[in-house]
Design a protein around this motif. Sequence first.
Motif, mmCIF file in Angstrom:
data_model
loop_
_atom_site.group_PDB
_atom_site.id
_atom_site.type_symbol
_atom_site.label_atom_id
_atom_site.label_comp_id
_atom_site.label_asym_id
_atom_site.label_seq_id
_atom_site.Cartn_x
_atom_site.Cartn_y
_atom_site.Cartn_z
ATOM 1 N N ALA A 6 0.808 -1.287 0.269
ATOM 2 C CA ALA A 6 -0.012 0.107 0.089
ATOM 3 C C ALA A 6 0.908 1.112 0.059
ATOM 4 O O ALA A 6 0.830 2.302 -0.727
ATOM 5 C CB ALA A 6 -1.034 0.098 1.219
ATOM 6 N N ALA A 7 1.868 1.100 0.876
ATOM 7 C CA ALA A 7 2.734 2.435 0.948
ATOM 8 C C ALA A 7 3.394 2.494 -0.532
ATOM 9 O O ALA A 7 3.810 3.736 -0.842
ATOM 10 C CB ALA A 7 4.072 2.374 1.997
ATOM 11 N N GLU A 8 4.210 1.468 -1.051
ATOM 12 C CA GLU A 8 4.710 1.493 -2.519
ATOM 13 C C GLU A 8 3.634 2.067 -3.522
ATOM 14 O O GLU A 8 4.095 2.770 -4.260
ATOM 15 C CB GLU A 8 5.016 0.373 -2.816
ATOM 16 C CG GLU A 8 6.437 -0.186 -1.988
ATOM 17 C CD GLU A 8 6.963 -1.366 -2.268
ATOM 18 O OE1 GLU A 8 6.369 -2.180 -2.695
ATOM 19 O OE2 GLU A 8 8.246 -1.899 -1.534
ATOM 20 N N ALA A 9 2.338 1.538 -3.509
ATOM 21 C CA ALA A 9 1.426 2.000 -4.406
ATOM 22 C C ALA A 9 1.176 3.609 -4.217
ATOM 23 O O ALA A 9 1.204 4.653 -5.234
ATOM 24 C CB ALA A 9 0.161 1.624 -4.167
ATOM 25 N N MET A 10 1.197 4.315 -2.880
ATOM 26 C CA MET A 10 1.260 5.718 -2.664
ATOM 27 C C MET A 10 2.539 6.238 -3.252
ATOM 28 O O MET A 10 2.220 7.387 -3.681
ATOM 29 C CB MET A 10 0.676 5.963 -1.067
ATOM 30 C CG MET A 10 -0.672 5.541 -0.704
ATOM 31 S SD MET A 10 -0.949 5.989 0.940
ATOM 32 C CE MET A 10 -1.165 4.099 1.761
ATOM 33 N N LEU A 11 3.545 5.729 -2.959
ATOM 34 C CA LEU A 11 4.474 6.207 -3.373
ATOM 35 C C LEU A 11 4.633 6.587 -5.054
ATOM 36 O O LEU A 11 5.065 7.482 -5.569
ATOM 37 C CB LEU A 11 5.930 5.515 -2.869
ATOM 38 C CG LEU A 11 7.139 5.966 -3.341
ATOM 39 C CD1 LEU A 11 7.553 7.562 -3.021
ATOM 40 C CD2 LEU A 11 8.561 5.133 -2.911
ATOM 41 N N ALA A 12 4.323 5.483 -5.556
ATOM 42 C CA ALA A 12 4.021 5.619 -7.149
ATOM 43 C C ALA A 12 3.030 6.721 -7.471
ATOM 44 O O ALA A 12 3.426 7.440 -8.335
ATOM 45 C CB ALA A 12 3.558 4.153 -7.613
ATOM 46 N N GLU A 13 2.175 6.961 -6.699
ATOM 47 C CA GLU A 13 1.024 8.068 -6.780
ATOM 48 C C GLU A 13 2.118 9.455 -6.648
ATOM 49 O O GLU A 13 1.871 10.272 -7.675
ATOM 50 C CB GLU A 13 -0.058 8.019 -6.311
ATOM 51 C CG GLU A 13 -0.761 9.201 -6.139
ATOM 52 C CD GLU A 13 -1.548 9.289 -7.622
ATOM 53 O OE1 GLU A 13 -1.969 10.598 -8.106
ATOM 54 O OE2 GLU A 13 -1.746 8.551 -8.437
ATOM 55 N N MET A 14 2.789 9.418 -5.462
ATOM 56 C CA MET A 14 3.635 10.726 -5.290
ATOM 57 C C MET A 14 4.434 10.915 -6.451
ATOM 58 O O MET A 14 4.677 12.143 -6.690
ATOM 59 C CB MET A 14 4.230 10.479 -4.110
ATOM 60 C CG MET A 14 3.377 10.611 -2.762
ATOM 61 S SD MET A 14 4.634 9.946 -1.477
ATOM 62 C CE MET A 14 3.528 10.930 -0.164
ATOM 63 N N LYS A 27 13.861 11.548 -11.646
ATOM 64 C CA LYS A 27 14.158 10.552 -12.581
ATOM 65 C C LYS A 27 13.603 9.237 -12.400
ATOM 66 O O LYS A 27 13.466 8.096 -13.092
ATOM 67 C CB LYS A 27 15.612 10.612 -12.926
ATOM 68 C CG LYS A 27 16.097 11.761 -13.361
ATOM 69 C CD LYS A 27 17.640 11.728 -13.414
ATOM 70 C CE LYS A 27 18.133 13.037 -14.025
ATOM 71 N NZ LYS A 27 18.171 14.100 -13.272
ATOM 72 N N ALA A 28 13.312 8.913 -10.940
ATOM 73 C CA ALA A 28 13.067 7.644 -10.325
ATOM 74 C C ALA A 28 12.512 7.913 -8.903
ATOM 75 O O ALA A 28 12.424 8.954 -8.265
ATOM 76 C CB ALA A 28 14.219 6.773 -10.398
ATOM 77 N N HIS A 29 12.070 6.770 -8.308
ATOM 78 C CA HIS A 29 11.620 6.628 -7.128
ATOM 79 C C HIS A 29 12.043 5.358 -6.247
ATOM 80 O O HIS A 29 12.263 4.465 -7.155
ATOM 81 C CB HIS A 29 10.066 7.069 -6.928
ATOM 82 C CG HIS A 29 9.314 5.653 -7.522
ATOM 83 N ND1 HIS A 29 9.091 5.524 -8.869
ATOM 84 C CD2 HIS A 29 8.581 4.850 -6.888
ATOM 85 C CE1 HIS A 29 8.230 4.614 -9.052
ATOM 86 N NE2 HIS A 29 8.026 4.172 -7.730
ATOM 87 N N TRP A 30 12.199 5.457 -5.219
ATOM 88 C CA TRP A 30 12.673 4.398 -4.432
ATOM 89 C C TRP A 30 11.975 4.425 -2.947
ATOM 90 O O TRP A 30 11.810 5.494 -2.327
ATOM 91 C CB TRP A 30 14.127 4.399 -4.138
ATOM 92 C CG TRP A 30 14.895 3.348 -3.386
ATOM 93 C CD1 TRP A 30 14.976 2.081 -3.748
ATOM 94 C CD2 TRP A 30 15.332 3.416 -2.211
ATOM 95 N NE1 TRP A 30 15.578 1.148 -2.609
ATOM 96 C CE2 TRP A 30 15.922 2.133 -1.765
ATOM 97 C CE3 TRP A 30 15.468 4.651 -1.268
ATOM 98 C CZ2 TRP A 30 16.491 2.033 -0.548
ATOM 99 C CZ3 TRP A 30 16.116 4.155 -0.191
ATOM 100 C CH2 TRP A 30 16.821 3.076 0.363
#
Length: 116
Positions: A6-14, A27-30
């Motif tokens: 869930a946190a990773e999905a929210m980070l993808a939205e951010m 350029k990327a997210h982690w």
Amino acid sequence: MNERSAAEAMLAEMYSRAKAQWGNAIKAHWFYADETCPGCQRPIDTLKHRGRDALSLNAFIYRERGVLIGYLLCKRCAKHIFDAAKQHPYQQTPLHTTIEQNLIAAYQRHLAALDA
């Protein structure tokens, strides 16, 4: 869906929003998936928000690499930052600096592990 996904999905939205706002600067997210808080090294735990358990999902941009780094805080560090924001809105605290330094070091370790 578990808390981490869930946190990773929210980070993808951010990330999508940051990319739209800042373009090629991002350029990327982690996601920092360690189970300890990057502010104090205590275990990540929940805090009460509107009477319900919640996690404090946060992100910052590691500008040197153009990476949006997502992370969770323990309730103690989250409360410290929330209280400081009420007193001094939009001002970074020494805890922010510690968190960012620890996250940058963790990201660099992550990159080194990929190269190994």
